[in-house]
Design a protein around this motif. Structure first.
Motif, PDB file in Angstrom:
ATOM      1  N   HIS A   1     -73.813  11.015  39.204  1.00  0.00           N
ATOM      2  CA  HIS A   1     -74.541  12.024  38.489  1.00  0.00           C
ATOM      3  C   HIS A   1     -74.281  13.125  39.779  1.00  0.00           C
ATOM      4  CE1 HIS A   1     -76.475   8.659  36.451  1.00  0.00           C
ATOM      5  NE2 HIS A   1     -76.448   9.353  35.518  1.00  0.00           N
ATOM      6  N   ILE A   2     -74.076  14.376  39.167  1.00  0.00           N
ATOM      7  CA  ILE A   2     -73.785  15.411  39.985  1.00  0.00           C
ATOM      8  C   ILE A   2     -74.598  16.532  39.293  1.00  0.00           C
ATOM      9  CG2 ILE A   2     -71.738  14.728  41.244  1.00  0.00           C
ATOM     10  CD1 ILE A   2     -70.302  16.863  39.364  1.00  0.00           C
TER      11      ILE A   2
ATOM     12  N   PRO B   1     -77.019  18.937  34.707  1.00  0.00           N
ATOM     13  CA  PRO B   1     -76.745  17.578  34.899  1.00  0.00           C
ATOM     14  C   PRO B   1     -75.251  17.227  34.519  1.00  0.00           C
ATOM     15  CG  PRO B   1     -78.974  17.845  33.956  1.00  0.00           C
ATOM     16  CD  PRO B   1     -78.163  19.322  34.074  1.00  0.00           C
ATOM     17  N   PHE B   2     -74.552  16.248  35.312  1.00  0.00           N
ATOM     18  CA  PHE B   2     -73.167  16.156  34.875  1.00  0.00           C
ATOM     19  C   PHE B   2     -72.865  14.619  35.494  1.00  0.00           C
ATOM     20  CE2 PHE B   2     -68.609  16.782  34.476  1.00  0.00           C
ATOM     21  CZ  PHE B   2     -68.535  17.414  33.244  1.00  0.00           C
ATOM     22  N   VAL B   3     -72.348  13.966  34.523  1.00  0.00           N
ATOM     23  CA  VAL B   3     -71.800  12.419  34.955  1.00  0.00           C
ATOM     24  C   VAL B   3     -70.327  12.686  35.212  1.00  0.00           C
ATOM     25  CG1 VAL B   3     -71.964  10.148  34.258  1.00  0.00           C
ATOM     26  CG2 VAL B   3     -73.675  11.422  33.523  1.00  0.00           C
ATOM     27  N   VAL B   4     -69.865  12.005  36.168  1.00  0.00           N
ATOM     28  CA  VAL B   4     -68.303  11.848  36.540  1.00  0.00           C
ATOM     29  C   VAL B   4     -68.173  10.594  36.737  1.00  0.00           C
ATOM     30  CG1 VAL B   4     -68.233  14.458  37.022  1.00  0.00           C
ATOM     31  CG2 VAL B   4     -68.879  12.673  39.035  1.00  0.00           C
ATOM     32  N   GLU B   5     -66.980  10.267  36.689  1.00  0.00           N
ATOM     33  CA  GLU B   5     -66.443   9.018  37.309  1.00  0.00           C
ATOM     34  C   GLU B   5     -66.598   8.985  38.851  1.00  0.00           C
ATOM     35  OE1 GLU B   5     -61.658   8.981  38.311  1.00  0.00           O
ATOM     36  OE2 GLU B   5     -62.226   9.951  36.375  1.00  0.00           O
ATOM     37  N   ALA B   6     -66.882   7.696  39.329  1.00  0.00           N
ATOM     38  CA  ALA B   6     -66.924   7.296  40.678  1.00  0.00           C
ATOM     39  C   ALA B   6     -65.751   7.686  41.554  1.00  0.00           C
ATOM     40  CB  ALA B   6     -67.653   6.119  41.082  1.00  0.00           C
TER      41      ALA B   6
ATOM     42  N   GLU C   1     -72.526  11.097  44.951  1.00  0.00           N
ATOM     43  CA  GLU C   1     -73.821  10.803  44.031  1.00  0.00           C
ATOM     44  C   GLU C   1     -74.487  11.952  44.417  1.00  0.00           C
ATOM     45  OE1 GLU C   1     -76.351   9.857  40.929  1.00  0.00           O
ATOM     46  OE2 GLU C   1     -74.442   8.921  41.610  1.00  0.00           O
ATOM     47  N   GLY C   2     -75.372  12.987  43.517  1.00  0.00           N
ATOM     48  CA  GLY C   2     -76.213  14.007  43.664  1.00  0.00           C
ATOM     49  C   GLY C   2     -75.815  15.279  44.410  1.00  0.00           C
ATOM     50  N   ASP C   3     -74.294  15.375  44.488  1.00  0.00           N
ATOM     51  CA  ASP C   3     -73.861  16.740  44.982  1.00  0.00           C
ATOM     52  C   ASP C   3     -74.173  17.973  43.980  1.00  0.00           C
ATOM     53  OD1 ASP C   3     -72.705  15.681  47.365  1.00  0.00           O
ATOM     54  OD2 ASP C   3     -70.614  15.594  46.759  1.00  0.00           O
TER      55      ASP C   3
END
Length: 71
Positions: free
Chosen positions: A7-8, A14-19, A58-60
């Motif tokens: 999550h960034i 809020p946005f979910v991206v691949e690790a 994570e969290g950027d």
């Protein structure tokens, strides 16, 4: 169990991206690689030449915007 996303915050949302994503890959996925695009990670501007090696975490807090020259 492998975590394959994180999550960034992207432009205050809020946005979910691949690790293990880089800034360059994120910009490409968002189709925002136009001239004049600027990127800041946690309030630090990242030069375009460094996007490929800028590993997001994570969290950027990412700010993606169009830089506008004024006069």
């Amino acid at each position: 169990m492998t975590i394959n996303h994180m999550h960034i915050v992207l432009n205050d949302q809020p946005f979910v991206v691949e690790a293990n994503i880089t800034a360059d890959k994120l910009v490409n996925q968002l189709n925002r690689h136009q001239p004049g695009t600027a990127l800041a990670v946690n309030q630090v501007i990242i030069p375009r030449i460094d996007w490929e090696k800028c590993q997001l975490r994570e969290g950027d807090n990412i700010l993606l915007f169009q830089a506008i020259a004024g006069g």
